[in-house]
Design an enzyme around this catalytic site. Structure first.
Site: not given
Ligand SMILES: *Cc1c(COP(=O)(O)O)cnc(C)c1O
Length: 374
Positions: A47, A99, A171, A196
């Site tokens: 962890r 998001y 982000d 992603k």
């Molecule tokens: C998918 C996504 C998130 C969240 O990510 P998870 O892995 O689903 O928790 C945050 N910001 C953007 C722009 C995303 O496409």
């Protein structure tokens, strides 16, 4: 070293044991102590840290030009950690187009803990400036934004944040460091849903925070990561580093497909508008050109019609799977409003498209047949 080379180099792990070229997966949760009580390899318990996570964290930090990388079990876990580093009474400025779960997290979870927030139009520097209060500690950006692909001026906003002693986080999930490096533009923190493009194959969940400096905030986030334990497993960390090795080629090819599709759809009579920062018609095209080296592989289209007709298009498309998420090798399409819920400000006729690695001509032909029957 250029990013394509860095992506390969940074994910190699020399293996003294067997000479393996590809990093082994260390599933062990615990690591042996030496006679003097020390930990000769620097690992104690999984962890806290493990070899696969460490490799991933170092790699993404290098790709984003940051000093510290911290891996999490999902993008939302990474976002959560950053909000957890703030205190009751602190104030966060977030985009009104972002998001969806990011703002829901603030509304449903962090509001209970006394974190205040204001949603603003991040394309307006004045709107951001007006939202700043003495308690403001963080400006959270998402550019390109979700689902309208709006572009905010990262350099200008980071400068504004600095003037007020506020952290600026971006982000960077949609652009990836292949096309945009927020830390180089002055931001303090980059967040990624590695679910992603980093993972790239729609088969892992993961998140990442990268900090420009190894400062007090970085130390606080390290503590949060280790104590709350929302960390990726060694296998997920390994799959993510595997994805990084092909990140550059995937993102470039997918972006070329997205650009071609955006241009085709813009000219199509059944389409009301295409939201894509690679189009000269995009309202923030100039800012996109300034801060991105490519426009990315996400686009949104508003069809001429209502929600039912938009949904019908998703069913007529054969090569675009109707599913949420993005960044994988396969093309996906989603009627975003019905995912976000009735209270969502997303237009009824909007379809969000994650363009994959298929052949460009096939993708365009698929849209041609789907729209012909509208
Ligand atoms: C998918 C996504 C998130 C969240 O990510 P998870 O892995 O689903 O928790 C945050 N910001 C953007 C722009 C995303 O496409």
């Amino acid at each position: 070293m250029k990013i394509e080379t860095l992506a390969i180099q940074s994910t190699q792990m020399p293996d003294a044991n067997a000479g393996a070229v590809v990093a082994p997966i260390y599933l062990s949760t615990t690591f042996e102590r030496a006679a003097d009580g020390s930990y000769p390899h620097g690992f104690i318990y999984s962890r806290n840290d493990n070899p696969n996570r460490q490799l991933l964290e170092k790699s993404i930090a290098l790709l984003e030009n940051g000093q510290v990388g911290l891996a999490f079990a999902s993008g939302m876990a990474a976002t959560t950690a950053l909000f957890q580093a703030l205190k009751t009474g602190d104030h966060v400025i977030t985009p009104n187009d972002a998001y969806y779960a990011t703002n829901v997290l603030l509304e449903q979870i962090f509001a209970h803990w006394g974190l205040q927030f204001t949603k603003v139009d991040m394309t307006s520097l004045r709107a951001i400036e007006e939202a700043i209060r003495p308690e403001t500690k963080l400006i959270w950006l998402e550019s390109p934004s979700n689902p309208l692909l709006r572009i905010s001026d990262i350099q200008a906003i980071a400068t504004l944040a600095k003037q007020h002693g506020i952290y600026c986080a971006v982000d960077n999930t949609w652009a990836t460091p292949i096309w945009q490096k927020p830390l180089d533009l002055g931001a303090d923190i980059v967040m990624h849903a590695t679910t992603k493009y980093f993972g790239g194959h729609s088969d892992i969940l993961g998140g990442m925070l990268v900090l420009k400096e190894d400062n007090a905030l970085a130390q606080r986030l390290r503590d949060i990561q280790k104590l709350t334990g929302a960390v990726p497993s060694p296998f997920e960390a390994w799959l993510t580093t595997r994805g990084i090795r092909t990140l550059a080629v995937r993102v470039k090819a997918q972006t070329a497909n997205a650009q071609a599709l955006a241009e085709y759809l813009t000219a199509h009579p059944a389409i009301e508008i295409v939201h894509y920062p690679g189009l000269t018609s995009h309202p923030q095209f100039a800012i996109a050109q300034k801060q991105m080296t490519g426009a990315g592989a996400m686009l949104s289209v508003q069809i001429k019609g209502d929600a039912t007709q938009a949904m019908a298009v998703t069913q007529k498309l054969r090569l675009f799977t109707t599913a949420t998420s993005l960044g994988g090798v396969e093309s996906l399409i989603e009627h975003r409003k019905s995912v976000e819920g009735a209270q969502s400000p997303t237009p009824d006729n909007l379809l969000r498209v994650s363009v994959g690695l298929e052949n460009m001509d096939d993708l365009i032909a698929d849209w041609a047949q789907a729209l012909a029957s509208l």
